[in-house]
Each structure stands twice: as structure tokens, then as C-alpha cells.
Design an enzyme around this catalytic site. Structure first.
Site, short mmCIF file in Angstrom:
data_model
loop_
_atom_site.label_atom_id
_atom_site.label_comp_id
_atom_site.label_asym_id
_atom_site.label_seq_id
_atom_site.Cartn_x
_atom_site.Cartn_y
_atom_site.Cartn_z
N ASP A 1 -26.25 -1.29 49.65
CA ASP A 1 -25.20 -0.31 49.41
C ASP A 1 -24.27 -0.79 48.31
OD1 ASP A 1 -22.94 -1.92 50.64
OD2 ASP A 1 -24.26 -1.77 52.37
N GLU B 1 -56.25 -16.90 39.54
CA GLU B 1 -54.98 -16.25 39.94
C GLU B 1 -53.79 -16.94 39.29
OE1 GLU B 1 -56.03 -14.42 44.36
OE2 GLU B 1 -55.59 -16.56 44.17
#
Ligand code: GLA
Length: 731
Positions: free
Chosen positions: A535, A615
Site C-alpha cells: 500500500d 542454467e
């Protein structure tokens, strides 16, 4: 001038670059709302929009009893009060000394000043050069209650902020039972409400609905803004799309209990009231005392939902988040949580750090489990002393060795929480929020500290200061892993118990304020079981917030999309985690996980020791790519491509740099089909006259063509394939 008061008409006009806001003091001193919407001509008098009608059973102010058409119940009010003849949603309810609750607020005075107001003890939008403040005092003569309405106008941001101060200038004590931050009346038009509901690991899902002839209320009573209902909502025309149509956004700068209420009245007029939740709030005002509500940010755009979101993104980046992080590159971090959970020691962390450094990352964050005797989630919260036995070294030593590898060091805290099984609980049982004589509601085996107490704040400040200093910590992940219950403060008298929830928030803000002042370079990432306190209140202190505990890329795409309606990419902490994913068990290609995480503040949340050489090379490439794109992702103009719920088999989003010199298109196929349609999007926000080169294929296409004719991509196959296309303007 962005704020003008016209003496003859008694109209206040607030102007931003693209919006106008008007209100008028009527002949008996009531403050009527006239207009909020796209900009009209300077000096335009919008009072022609007021209509008067005898609606029956809608009473009249005493002085106006001869005119049945004049009613508080039908005229648009600037700040609605309960109990005085307006039967629609009230914003303010004050129980006065004699028990009365009606208020008759009349205009008393006003002030227009340079700069943006601040709210004591509460986060709010920061000042800027052109900002102006209007305050209007309304007074209830019978009780002596004065209400000061605050309006902050930020013209170039296209934003108006509001807050309210309630002052008891009467002789008797009074009790505030409801104090919302704003009323917004929209007398004309039908409106859809878009609100953002969710749950732990699936936050901020947009839901769109036409407003019915009743009250719709969303909010939180959990003591946190919550995973369940974000303190942000949108009203838009029923025909509004991502790119066109009138939209209003309301965002509360607050991290505790909140309420967003919407009502369509008997005449089809819409009212929105936003602010503190009523059920869990109360405030006792002795004579001479006052109370400030949290701030609400209002924006209006006729450029559809994307246009509205972009206003909030700019404002949050430039005027809400801590200014010192505004233009600073965020560290690409590796977090130990999904790599090791509680099962680590110093040597293992150093191993992770070494690998992370080799892959090109910037920071190691030691998550939960480094303090007290915490080896699982049922003990030791509150005991913020380093467990050197577990680490096998001191914090100073660990941090030095991590920094010697070229990484900075971050650490996890959950300041507001305490376990029953902790040294702190034994020493200070009175510091715990709990009703006397009652066994508390438990969650993750933890309880909550009474943050309203200065001694609790002081303890946390000292404990955190020591750790941050010892470990030369440059980043804190500030977690909050349960909702509040049994909210009762032992330090408050009976008549102030309803203040405990809001005082809790004020205490948290005060601690954040002290720590950020003490360590100006410390970056705090907000977190509450992922995005349970995502928020504007937390964003005032934290430039980024961990978006969700759900790191599954497919679900993250939805969570990030929902979050993007109100909040910028720069605010969303977003990590690549292991596959299969720990929350859903789904397997996802590494590239798709990276493309998804690159839509925010990028990092990793896995054990690099488990990566194959192939990877590792991919991760190196991702890190280099993100570094070159970071500026664009963090500061560019963000567009959602595709309408809510109608994205089809693909999810796509686009960021265009402010100067339109480059754009990044990201696209993930969420459903791969045999013999498929080609992935296709229309770009937005480019310079129509410029030529853009697709950096991968070398193809050169004009901005106008990309926006009108769009861009198609070859068919993609396999599990959830993803692609990024980086367009760069030529010449
Ligand atoms: C919360 C956070 C996680 C992790 C754990 C640690 O759930 O969201 O990222 O930090 O707490 O307990």
C-alpha cells in the site's frame, strides 16, 4: 494558480494539468461539491450542474424549510456527515459530550498556501515545487467541533490529495466514531467499480462490477491493509477500457484497517467514501485535542485504465517513495528463503553468496532464522540477537566475508511480532496486544507487539540499530506475518481502547521514520507474508515491496498485472525461483520465470548450487539483460496489453521510456495450442513518426505501424514460452 477562490460565486477551483475540481459555499454556508473531472476552461463556473428537486422524505436544513427542493440528502456534499439529514454514506460521525451525534458543518474560513501540507505522524505525498494546499474550515456551532479539510494540488502529477483534521474546540470531550478521509459525489453517470481482492499468495485480483442501488463496501479489519482487499479502487465508465474512457482512482496512504464504500442513491447519484474502517476505529478527543485522518490520493483520467495507472505510477515513484532511492539502481539480490528456509548456517550462506557473485548479483539477503533460537516458525520472534551458534560466526564476520565477495548484505526482520516462546515474551508480557483474561487468537504461533507503546518502539529501534550497525546492513526486508486480533493495549484507558488499532499503525510508522532517519542509505523492502501490506503507506518508507509469496511465474503474471493498476513496476519485488515451483508444483522454463520477474525489482530466490552450467549461463545473461533494461523497466511508462479477463492465451505488457526512444515488450504464452494463432499485440505510447528497430531480428518498423498494425511473432511451442522484444528508436 492551481487553486483559486472566486469571491462573488464563492467557488473554489483546483486545477491540475488535465483535471478540474470545484466546490461551492452555498447561501447557508454548506460546502457543495460541484465537479471533479477532465479539465474545463479556466474560470468556468460548474454550478450549473446543481439540480434541485423535492424528492420526498429528503428533509431540508432549518433555514431552507420553505424550499422543499433544497436537501442535504440530494445535493452533492463535499464532506458528508452522519445524522443530520443526509441519508447517504457519511464520512464523519462524532459523539459529542452530551451524547448527540448530528453535526451541522458550515463554512468558516479558508487558506491557500504554497507547498503541500504534511500530516503529523502519517505518511503522505511529498511536497514539490508547484504544489499548493487549500484548507477549508467547517464549524459546528452547537458542539464546537471544527473540521479542517485539506486539499493538496500537484498540477504536473494530475493528482489531488485529501485529508481531514477534526478539532474539538468545544468545552466537552467528544468521541470520533467514524472519520473517513474523503467523500466524493459523482451526481451523474453510471459507474463500474474495480476493486482488488485476493488472499495470501494471490493478491490484488481486479474485480469489475456495475455499482448497484445499494452500498458496496470493501476494506480490511485485519490490522493490515491486507492481501484480501487493497486500499485502492477505481470508478470508471461502463465502457471504459484499458486505453479509453473516464476513470477515477482513490488510493489510501495507509497500511492498517480501511474501508472503501460506494453508494448509488435514489436518484442514481454515486457517492464514494474512503478512509479508516469504522468498526475497528474510535478516537477520544478532549477539549482542545485534534485528530488527523490518513491521506487519500485522487486521480482522474479520460485515457482509460492505463492512463489512470500511469498517473499513480508517476506519483508513487516521484512523490511518495523515499526520494533517495528514486533514481538509484536497485540491487539484484539473492534471497535465502526459498533456497534454504530455516536450514542454513554461515558457511552455507557464504557458498550461496560466492555463487551469486560469480553469476553477477549484487546482494545476499539472509531471510528468517538468524536470531534467537529460531529454527522454525514457532519461536523467537522478538529476540533480535544474532544466533552465532547457528551461523558459526559473528554477524560482523559473515557480513564482511559476503562484502569481500563484492556483494552487499541484507537481512530479514519482523519487528511488530513476538512468539510466546521467546525471551522477550517472558520479560515483557504486557507488551503484547491481548485482551485481559482472554487467551489470544494465534496465527503462525505468533502474537503481536503493542506498537502504540513508546517503550516497545524504543526496544525495537535499539535492537535493529545494533544489528544493522554490526552487520553493515544495507537492506532490510520488513515482514509482517499475521493479522491482528484481540487488539487491546494495556497502556490505554478504557475510553481510548478503540484507538489501539490506529495507534499501532502510528507506532509502526514512527519506528520506520526513526530508522530511515538514522540510516538514510538503508533500503527497506516491505513485506507481509508477500503482499499483505502492499500500500501507499508502506511505499512512503519502502521503495519496493515483496509482491507475493507466490513465485510461480504464471500466477505472478496475474498478481503483477493486478498490482499494476495502482502501483509502479519499481515497487514490485519480483524474483526468479526454482522449478518446479514451491507453491504450485508447476514447472516453468527459466526464461519465462526471468521475463516475469524482470517486470519489477528483479532478484533470485533459489539455491544457485542447484543450477546446471547451462542454467548458470542463462542466469548470467538475464542479469546482464536486466542491468541494461533496468532504467526502462523502473522509470518507463507501463502499459497493460489486453483487457481485464480477456487476455486470451497470452499475457503481454509493455514499457516505453519517457522520451519514447526505446520500448520493451514482454509476452508469455499462458496456453500453448497445436496449430496456433500467432502471438500478436498492438503497441502503445510510441513516437508515431520514429522508426524502431527490433534488436533481436533487426527489423525496422515505424512507431505508427507498431501502434496501428501491431506486431506479430512466430508461433511458440512448449511449456509457457516467453519472449522479450526490445525496440530501439533509430537516429
Ligand atoms: C513471509 C515472507 C517470506 C519469508 C517468510 C519467512 O512469508 O513473505 O518471503 O520471508 O515470511 O518466515
Amino acid at each position: 494558480m492551481s487553486i483559486v477562490f472566486h469571491r462573488n460565486t464563492r467557488i473554489f477551483t483546483l486545477e491540475t494539468d488535465h483535471t478540474t475540481y470545484q466546490m461551492q459555499i452555498d447561501p447557508i454556508g454548506l460546502l457543495l461539491h460541484l465537479y471533479y473531472g477532465p479539465r474545463v476552461e479556466k474560470g468556468e463556473d460548474m454550478s450549473y450542474l446543481l439540480q434541485y428537486a423535492d424528492r420526498g422524505f429528503s428533509g431540508n436544513p432549518y433555514e431552507m424549510q420553505h424550499d422543499k427542493r433544497y436537501s442535504n440528502d440530494s445535493l452533492p456534499q463535499e464532506y458528508s456527515v452522519c445524522g443530520a439529514g443526509d441519508y447517504r454514506l457519511g464520512a464523519l460521525l462524532v459523539r459529542q459530550g452530551n451524547g448527540a451525534q448530528g453535526l451541522d458543518l458550515r463554512y468558516e474560513s479558508h487558506k491557500i498556501v504554497k507547498g503541500k501540507y504534511l500530516l503529523p505522524g502519517l505518511p503522505s505525498v511529498r511536497d514539490e515545487d508547484q504544489a499548493r494546499t487549500l484548507t477549508i474550515d467547517l464549524f459546528d456551532a452547537a458542539s464546537g467541533i471544527r473540521v479542517r479539510l485539506f486539499y493538496g494540488v500537484l498540477p504536473s502529477r494530475d493528482v489531488i490529495t485529501r485529508s481531514v483534521q477534526v478539532i474539538n474546540d468545544g468545552r466537552d470531550a467528544a468521541d470520533i466514531e467514524k472519520a473517513a478521509s474523503m467523500t466524493l459525489d459523482l451526481p451523474y453517470g453510471d459507474w463500474d467499480l474495480i476493486h482488488f481482492h485476493g488472499r495470501h499468495t494471490m493478491e490484488r485480483m481486479p474485480e469489475r462490477m456495475p455499482l448497484p442501488h445499494s452500498v458496496v463496501r470493501v476494506g480490511s479489519v485485519r490490522g493490515m491493509s491486507s492481501h484480501h482487499h487493497n486500499p485502492f479502487s477505481i470508478l470508471c465508465e461502463p465502457t471504459a477500457s484499458e486505453d479509453a474512457g473516464l476513470c477515477y482512482g482513490m488510493m489510501l496512504v495507509y497500511s492498517g484497517n480501511h474501508s472503501q464504500e460506494f453508494e448509488v442513491d435514489q436518484a442514481g447519484q454515486t457517492r464514494a467514501v474512503c478512509g479508516l474502517d469504522q468498526e475497528t476505529f474510535g478516537w477520544h478527543l478532549e477539549s482542545g485535542e485534534c485528530f488527523y485522518t490518513p491521506e487519500v490520493i485522487l486521480a482522474c483520467s479520460r485515457e482509460g485504465l492505463n492512463g489512470l495507472s500511469q498517473i499513480f505510477h508517476r506519483l508513487i515513484r516521484k512523490n511518495l517513495c523515499p526520494p533517495r532511492f528514486r533514481d538509484r539502481k536497485r540491487p539484484i539480490l539473492i534471497n535465502s528463503w526459498e533456497a534454504a528456509y530455516f536450514d542454513f548456517n554461515g558457511a552455507q550462506l557464504l557458498e550461496i553468496a560466492e555463487k551469486a557473485a560469480d553469476l553477477g548479483m549484487d546482494m545476499l539477503v539472509m531471510d528468517d532464522g538468524w536470531f534467537g533460537d529460531r529454527d522454525n516458525d514457532d519461536r523467537a520472534l522478538g529476540d533480535w540477537t544474532v544466533n552465532e551458534g547457528k551461523l558459526g560466526m559473528s554477524l560482523k564476520d559473515l557480513s564482511e566475508r559476503i562484502r569481500a565477495l563484492g556483494l552487499s548484505f541484507g537481512i530479514w526482520f519482523e519487528p511488530e511480532m513476538i512468539n510466546e516462546e521467546s525471551v522477550l515474551a517472558g520479560e515483557h508480557p504486557d507488551w503484547i496486544l491481548c485482551e485481559p483474561g482472554r487467551l489470544p487468537n494465534m496465527s503462525r504461533k505468533q502474537l503481536v507487539l503493542d506498537m502504540s507503546r513508546k517503550d516497545v518502539q524504543d526496544y525495537l529501534f535499539a535492537a535493529m540499530e545494533k544489528v544493522i550497525e554490526e552487520g553493515s546492513v544495507s537492506y532490510v526486508k520488513w515482514d509482517f506475518n499475521r493479522a491482528l486480533a484481540n487488539v487491546y493495549s494495556r497502556s490505554l484507558p478504557r475510553e481510548r481502547q478503540k484507538e489501539a488499532g490506529h495507534r499501532f499503525m502510528l507506532g509502526t510508522y514512527s519506528l520506520l521514520e526513526r530508522l530511515t532517519a538514522r540510516f538514510p542509505d538503508l533500503m527497506i523492502e516491505g513485506c507481509a507474508g508477500g503482499g499483505g501490506r502492499f500500500d501507499a503507506g508502506m511505499l512512503y518508507y519502502c521503495p519496493q515491496i515483496w509482491c507475493s509469496d507466490n513465485t510461480d511465474a504464471l500466477e505472478r503474471i496475474q498478481i503483477q498485472r493486478g498490482t499494476s493498476y495502482g502501483y509502479p513496476a519499481s515497487a514490485m519485488g519480483s524474483h526468479v525461483s526454482a522449478s518446479p515451483n514451491h507453491q504450485t508444483g508447476r514447472s516453468m522454463p527459466l526464461e519465462t520465470r526471468a521475463v516475469t520477474a524482470m517486470a519489477g525489482a528483479f532478484g533470485y530466490e533459489l539455491d544457485p548450487g542447484q543450477l546446471t552450467d547451462e542454467e548458470k549461463n542463462a542466469v548470467r545473461d538475464q542479469i546482464a539483460r536486466y542491468r541494461s533494461l533496468q532504467d526502462l523497466v523502473m522509470n518507463g511508462t507501463y502499459y497493460r496489453l489486453g483487457e481485464i479477463g480477456r487476455e486470451g492465451d497470452q499475457a503481454a505488457w509493455l514499457t516505453v521510456s519517457e522520451d519514447k526512444s526505446e520500448a520493451l515488450l514482454s509476452l508469455v504464452l499462458t496456453h500453448v495450442r497445436s496449430n496456433p494463432a500467432f502471438p500478436y499485440v498492438r503497441l502503445k505510447g510510441l513516437d508515431p513518426h520514429a522508426l524502431y528497430r527490433d534488436k533481436k531480428t533487426g527489423r525496422l518498423v515505424s512507431g505508427r505501424a507498431l501502434m496501428q498494425g501491431g506486431y506479430s511473432l512466430p508461433a511458440m511451442y512448449g511449456d509457457y514460452p516467453a519472449v522479450q522484444v526490445h525496440f530501439v528508436k533509430e537516429g
